[in-house]
Design an enzyme around this catalytic site. Structure first.
Site, PDB file in Angstrom:
ATOM      1  N   LYS A 176      20.766 -45.514 -15.298  1.00 48.84           N
ATOM      2  CA  LYS A 176      19.886 -44.579 -15.375  1.00 48.84           C
ATOM      3  C   LYS A 176      19.714 -44.060 -16.919  1.00 48.84           C
ATOM      4  O   LYS A 176      20.344 -43.294 -17.248  1.00 48.84           O
ATOM      5  CB  LYS A 176      20.034 -43.321 -14.384  1.00 48.84           C
ATOM      6  CG  LYS A 176      18.943 -42.442 -14.261  1.00 48.84           C
ATOM      7  CD  LYS A 176      19.238 -40.944 -13.782  1.00 48.84           C
ATOM      8  CE  LYS A 176      19.636 -40.092 -14.784  1.00 48.84           C
ATOM      9  NZ  LYS A 176      18.698 -39.771 -15.771  1.00 48.84           N
ATOM     10  N   GLU A 250      32.380 -39.174 -21.215  1.00 55.08           N
ATOM     11  CA  GLU A 250      32.425 -38.875 -22.616  1.00 55.08           C
ATOM     12  C   GLU A 250      31.530 -37.788 -23.031  1.00 55.08           C
ATOM     13  O   GLU A 250      30.174 -37.867 -22.582  1.00 55.08           O
ATOM     14  CB  GLU A 250      31.835 -40.184 -23.136  1.00 55.08           C
ATOM     15  CG  GLU A 250      32.240 -40.115 -24.755  1.00 55.08           C
ATOM     16  CD  GLU A 250      31.247 -39.714 -25.474  1.00 55.08           C
ATOM     17  OE1 GLU A 250      31.184 -38.527 -26.124  1.00 55.08           O
ATOM     18  OE2 GLU A 250      30.020 -40.317 -25.847  1.00 55.08           O
ATOM     19  N   CYS A 284      27.517 -36.284 -30.618  1.00 53.18           N
ATOM     20  CA  CYS A 284      28.637 -35.546 -30.152  1.00 53.18           C
ATOM     21  C   CYS A 284      29.721 -35.603 -31.049  1.00 53.18           C
ATOM     22  O   CYS A 284      30.468 -34.847 -30.993  1.00 53.18           O
ATOM     23  CB  CYS A 284      29.084 -36.249 -28.814  1.00 53.18           C
ATOM     24  SG  CYS A 284      29.092 -38.117 -28.649  1.00 53.18           S
ATOM     25  N   GLU A 382      28.526 -26.329 -29.036  1.00 53.86           N
ATOM     26  CA  GLU A 382      27.845 -27.323 -29.404  1.00 53.86           C
ATOM     27  C   GLU A 382      26.605 -27.193 -29.722  1.00 53.86           C
ATOM     28  O   GLU A 382      25.639 -26.839 -28.801  1.00 53.86           O
ATOM     29  CB  GLU A 382      28.122 -28.554 -28.393  1.00 53.86           C
ATOM     30  CG  GLU A 382      27.741 -29.926 -29.115  1.00 53.86           C
ATOM     31  CD  GLU A 382      27.958 -31.180 -27.991  1.00 53.86           C
ATOM     32  OE1 GLU A 382      28.316 -32.217 -28.764  1.00 53.86           O
ATOM     33  OE2 GLU A 382      27.961 -30.982 -27.087  1.00 53.86           O
TER      34      GLU A 382
END
Length: 477
Positions: A176, A250, A284, A382
């Site tokens: 996806k 992750e 990331c 973040e």
């Protein structure tokens, strides 16, 4: 305009169950550059059924590792010939500077295919061990049907961290893609057909979050492999935990680059420009906390400011561009919101701020904050954009403490004239991937995070292990 009106399911291009579509919008022009079907739960059911059929009754899981590696090698050869096309497409759909797309967005996925194709040539399905009462056979078998859910920032890189080892293991996959970046997955599907991957082994349905959750919770899925936000990862882990379904995650990061007093700042900034600002800061692993001793703090702030100022901001298709637009309007709003938060917290804007470099496109001004403490939100959360925080430390032990004082543990680096001493620092920082005077991801080494940065490892033989079940067979006589 790249328009697709079908989905890739069961080795064929099939009509979607619904009529809704996903518009792919250029972050640079804000114009629609592509359109694909918006997958429904019925489409996901069909994709899982195709994967289930391929796994339960098809040839792929019953081939040897070497036989699957040969097919993966063919896919890698096609990828190698056309990687420039893939790099250009990713730049078009999500705004990655073309230099970064040519450096990483396409070559690194290719490298993963090549690595697992080579690993499969010698990887043994069964291993013999002596037991207490007779011989023991340890057998490696594919985990089953894999749901691979990937984000928009490095779409092919993340896709291949899952698809390449899952293919070698003998799994069947439902991929996806993110709704922001579905176009590259269609190109991958074309290459998979050309490489001869059997029908149903790879299925691709672009869709939004609700349909993605339907896939994750589907009883026909044996393992979920997800890359994305920590908040989404917690939700996925809860679903998989309730169903006792295998899962690898992750997730986010807030990585620290420790600049020691003996570091060559000019040389360090050359590498840090990639480590901290890669992909417009949408990574990331981006090292957005720059830790500098009070002895050289002002000097490091100036060096970071000059490094950021040296990055041309503009059209991502221009090879001269260092920093392009963010992927979407909501991301632009999010990053500018954090810049406001930093100002409100009392940090000093050294470079950038809230003045946008262009009226059109989802650009923000690359920003450097000084006077940051590790307790500020801009140091803890973040941001996922080109915003750097320079944080002072008292001594080396304090630098390590600050680096570890984070909910995350995905990446990091140390910059020093003494590489051996840098290794000592690296061993003290609790993070999954680290660099001494550099930062890179190696296809033959595990990648993943500590703490809220995820569960499990990708890449290397460890990445293959995540798609295998281990069976022990004892024998007498």
């Amino acid at each position: 305009m790249r328009r697709h009106d079908t989905l890739f399911i069961g080795g064929e291009w099939v009509a979607p169950a619904g009529t809704a579509t996903i518009d792919v919008v250029s972050p640079h022009t804000e114009e629609v550059v592509g359109q694909v079907p918006d997958g429904t739960t019925a489409d996901m059911d069909r994709a899982v059924a195709a994967a289930r059929e391929a796994f339960d009754h098809g040839p792929w899981p019953r081939m040897t590792f070497a036989e699957r590696a040969e097919v993966i090698g063919r896919l890698a050869a096609i990828y190698n010939e056309r990687q420039g096309e893939m790099a250009q497409l990713i730049t078009e759909e999500m705004g990655s500077p073309i230099t970064f797309s040519n450096l990483a967005q396409a070559p690194q996925p290719l490298g993963m295919l090549q690595y697992y194709a080579e690993l499969g040539k010698t990887f043994e399905q069964e291993e013999q061990r002596p037991g207490l009462f007779g011989p023991i056979t340890v057998r490696r078998e594919p985990v089953g049907v894999v749901a691979a859910v990937v984000p928009w920032n490095v779409p092919q890189f993340v896709t291949m961290t899952k698809v390449a080892p899952a293919l070698l293991a003998g799994c069947a996959i439902v991929l996806k893609p993110a709704p922001e970046t579905p176009l590259d997955a269609y190109l991958l599907a074309e290459w998979a057909i050309e490489a001869g991957i059997p029908a149903g082994v790879l299925n691709i349905v672009a869709a939004g979050r609700e349909v993605g959750e339907h896939l994750i919770s589907h009883p026909g899925v044996d393992k979920v492999a997800f890359t994305g936000s920590t908040a989404a990862g917690r939700r996925i882990a809860a679903i998989c935990g309730e169903q006792l379904k295998r899962v690898s995650l992750e997730l986010g990061g807030k990585s620290a680059a420790i600049v020691l007093d003996d570091a060559d700042l000019a040389a360090s900034m050359g590498f840090l420009s990639i480590a901290s600002l890669m992909n417009n800061g949408q990574a990331c692993v981006a090292q957005t906390r720059i830790l500098a001793s009070r002895n050289r703090y002002d000097e490091v702030v100036d060096a970071v400011a000059n490094m950021v100022n040296s990055q041309p901001v503009g059209d991502p298709a221009d090879p001269a561009t260092g920093i392009g637009p963010l992927v979407a309007k909501r991301q632009q709003d999010r990053v500018e919101g954090y810049i406001r938060i930093g100002m409100d917290e009392g940090a000093k804007v050294v470079v950038g701020g809230l003045d946008r470099p262009y009226d059109r496109g989802w650009y923000v001004s690359p920003t450097v904050f000084a006077g940051v403490t590790n307790e500020m939100r801009i140091a803890r959360e973040e941001i996922f954009g080109p915003v750097l925080a320079v944080i002072p430390y008292e001594d080396e032990a304090d630098a390590v403490r600050i680096a570890n004082d984070s909910d995350y543990g995905l990446a990091g680096s140390v910059w020093t004239a003494d590489a051996e001493h840098g290794m000592d620092v690296a061993r003290q920082v609790r993070t999954g991937t680290y660099g001494v005077n550099c930062f890179m991801l190696e296809t033959n080494a595990p990648f993943g995070g500590y703490k809220a940065s995820g569960i499990g490892r990708e890449l290397g033989p460890e990445g293959l292990n995540g798609y295998l079940e281990y069976k022990t067979i004892a024998r007498l006589g």
